[in-house]
Design an enzyme around this catalytic site. Sequence first.
Site, PDB file in Angstrom:
ATOM      1  CE1 TYR A 139      -3.517  -2.639   0.558  1.00  0.00           C
ATOM      2  CE2 TYR A 139      -4.639  -0.626   1.212  1.00  0.00           C
ATOM      3  CZ  TYR A 139      -4.681  -1.941   0.821  1.00  0.00           C
ATOM      4  OH  TYR A 139      -5.891  -2.567   0.691  1.00  0.00           O
ATOM      5  CE  LYS A 188       1.887 -17.808  -2.629  1.00  0.00           C
ATOM      6  NZ  LYS A 188       0.996 -19.006  -2.697  1.00  0.00           N
ATOM      7  CG  ASP A 220      -1.920 -20.435  -1.244  1.00  0.00           C
ATOM      8  OD1 ASP A 220      -1.402 -20.390  -0.115  1.00  0.00           O
ATOM      9  OD2 ASP A 220      -1.417 -21.077  -2.191  1.00  0.00           O
ATOM     10  CG  ASP A 244      -8.091  -4.674   1.611  1.00  0.00           C
ATOM     11  OD1 ASP A 244      -9.034  -4.191   2.259  1.00  0.00           O
ATOM     12  OD2 ASP A 244      -8.030  -4.651   0.379  1.00  0.00           O
ATOM     13  CG  ASP A 248     -13.645  -6.964   2.126  1.00  0.00           C
ATOM     14  OD1 ASP A 248     -13.388  -6.263   3.128  1.00  0.00           O
ATOM     15  OD2 ASP A 248     -14.057  -6.497   1.049  1.00  0.00           O
TER      16      ASP A 248
HETATM   17  C1  IPM Z   1     -10.398  -1.122   3.943  1.00  0.00           C
HETATM   18  C2  IPM Z   1     -10.613  -0.551   2.577  1.00  0.00           C
HETATM   19  C3  IPM Z   1      -9.454   0.372   2.240  1.00  0.00           C
HETATM   20  C4  IPM Z   1      -8.190  -0.457   2.259  1.00  0.00           C
HETATM   21  C5  IPM Z   1      -9.595   1.109   0.907  1.00  0.00           C
HETATM   22  C6  IPM Z   1     -10.899   1.860   0.805  1.00  0.00           C
HETATM   23  C7  IPM Z   1      -8.424   2.018   0.664  1.00  0.00           C
HETATM   24  O1  IPM Z   1     -10.772  -1.571   1.652  1.00  0.00           O
HETATM   25  O2  IPM Z   1     -10.283  -0.345   4.910  1.00  0.00           O
HETATM   26  O3  IPM Z   1     -10.338  -2.355   4.063  1.00  0.00           O
HETATM   27  O4  IPM Z   1      -7.867  -1.125   1.268  1.00  0.00           O
HETATM   28  O5  IPM Z   1      -7.512  -0.457   3.286  1.00  0.00           O
HETATM   29 MG    MG Z   2     -10.893  -3.510   2.481  1.00  0.00          MG
END
Ligand code: IPM
Ligand code: MG
Length: 349
Positions: A139, A188, A220, A244, A248
Amino acid sequence: MKLNLALVKGDGIGPEIVDSTLRVLDKVAEKYGHQITCTELLAGGCAIDELGEPLPQATVDRCLESDSVLLGAVGGPKWDTLPGHLRPERALLGLRKALGLYANIRPAKLYPALRGRCPLRIEDTFDLVIVRELTGGIYFGERGRREGPNGQEAYDTECYSVMEIERIGRVAFETARKRRKKVTSIDKANVLESSRLWRETMHRLAAEYPDVEYSDMLVDNAAMQLVRNPAQFDVIVTSNMFGDILSDEASQLTGSIGMLPSASLGEGSRGMYEPIHGSAPDIAGRGIANPTATILSAAMMLRYSFGLAAEADAIEDAVNKALEAGYMTCDIGGQLTTDEMTDKILGFI
Ligand code: IPM
Ligand code: MG
């Protein structure tokens, strides 16, 4: 106690869910005798529209003067065509960096009331925390475009120092000590040199925490294990990008991404608290967004930045009771609006 908060409502559903959360915070402040003052700040798409930049310096400065930051969500299709350095997401990344918030704590647990919403056929419930490194890795590494042998190319680089790995590792081990004492470090290392340094460093750290059970897992495999048996995890520690993605994935196992709070922490007590979901432009302004993730983020704020454990418990219990009583927004199978859901939660405080 006096709580001096910076509020970044942001874009899309951000203002709606932050307003709901403020109602909850006000109720808690009233009940426990605290005084909350809020400074509203612009960041993200709304800052681009009003001031021409995603993260005005004044916002950074005010956040640095606050005790803690509560953030809704930033971004939306309206700003999708802007170049990278002008996108709303820059606000988020810039704030994390400017405030030194290197540790992102993302709990994901399955509420009994939401069992039926979990897409997995699993016997156990699960309760895990992802500790994501937040101010390093790909990032923030060197990036750019250049001419290559086949024309234009673009690159992003993943770089981690021992110092960065160690400090996030310590957060994970300390977090595990307060929970089921188990850390899984995800990398990884079979391919990436930065992952090999990550793993070496984690092993060294693990030796300092003999009371915590430690293991590593390739990312993975981890993606697979999360859907195979999420109950095997207690604390997951991983890099910025893997965290990240995996957070999710984990969020969906809880029934809805609308349920998951997060805390971003650094060295001091100031943190930034936000739901892990985005600005949901598709439902913005309709008053149907699930405010729970932001409300739970405020509970994390009370706990981590202000040491107000009873107050944090009160919010978390109220959310639990509201869910148990069957009160839900549409993302988790109910019909309540944002305001109605907030009212129900308030009713249990
Ligand atoms: C999160 C989001 C952010 C990230 C984006 C919006 C920059 O996906 O906080 O998980 O990737 O960190
Ligand atoms: Mg995110």
